[in-house]
Design a protein around this motif. Structure first.
Motif, mmCIF file in Angstrom:
data_model
loop_
_atom_site.group_PDB
_atom_site.id
_atom_site.type_symbol
_atom_site.label_atom_id
_atom_site.label_comp_id
_atom_site.label_asym_id
_atom_site.label_seq_id
_atom_site.Cartn_x
_atom_site.Cartn_y
_atom_site.Cartn_z
ATOM 1 N N THR A 161 1.583 6.709 -2.163
ATOM 2 C CA THR A 161 0.429 6.306 -2.716
ATOM 3 C C THR A 161 0.623 5.866 -4.032
ATOM 4 N N THR A 162 1.655 5.876 -4.939
ATOM 5 C CA THR A 162 1.854 5.631 -6.095
ATOM 6 C C THR A 162 2.941 4.385 -6.229
ATOM 7 N N ASN A 163 3.768 4.205 -5.100
ATOM 8 C CA ASN A 163 4.722 3.379 -5.072
ATOM 9 C C ASN A 163 4.565 2.082 -4.372
ATOM 10 N N ASP A 164 4.744 1.036 -5.012
ATOM 11 C CA ASP A 164 4.505 -0.508 -4.498
ATOM 12 C C ASP A 164 5.416 -0.802 -3.384
ATOM 13 N N SER A 165 6.565 -0.064 -3.189
ATOM 14 C CA SER A 165 7.551 -0.598 -2.129
ATOM 15 C C SER A 165 6.989 0.239 -0.808
ATOM 16 N N LYS A 166 6.773 -0.508 0.288
ATOM 17 C CA LYS A 166 6.440 0.058 1.678
ATOM 18 C C LYS A 166 7.189 -0.253 2.614
#
Length: 67
Positions: free
Chosen positions: A36-41
């Motif tokens: 939920t806090t990381n942009d890399s998906k």
């Protein structure tokens, strides 16, 4: 990403994926926080099904995060 409560599983995947960045989590909550806090998906998830002492299982985690 490896989500498993057994440290030996994390070592196993790190040895089987040389050169790959393996990020380890020992419980579903820590992975959820990262997710939920990381942009890399863009990642591959290796997830255990059972987490003793935890209401969340691996399938529920995947469903909750829509992975």
């Amino acid at each position: 990403m490896v989500v498993d409560d057994d440290p030996s599983i994390h070592s196993l995947w790190k040895s089987r994926l040389p050169g790959a960045e393996v990020i380890s989590f020992d419980n579903p909550e820590s992975f959820k926080k990262w997710f939920t806090t990381n942009d890399s998906k863009n990642f591959t998830l290796i997830c255990d099904y059972e987490f003793p002492g935890n209401e969340q299982n691996g399938l529920g985690l995947i469903e909750d995060l829509r992975l």
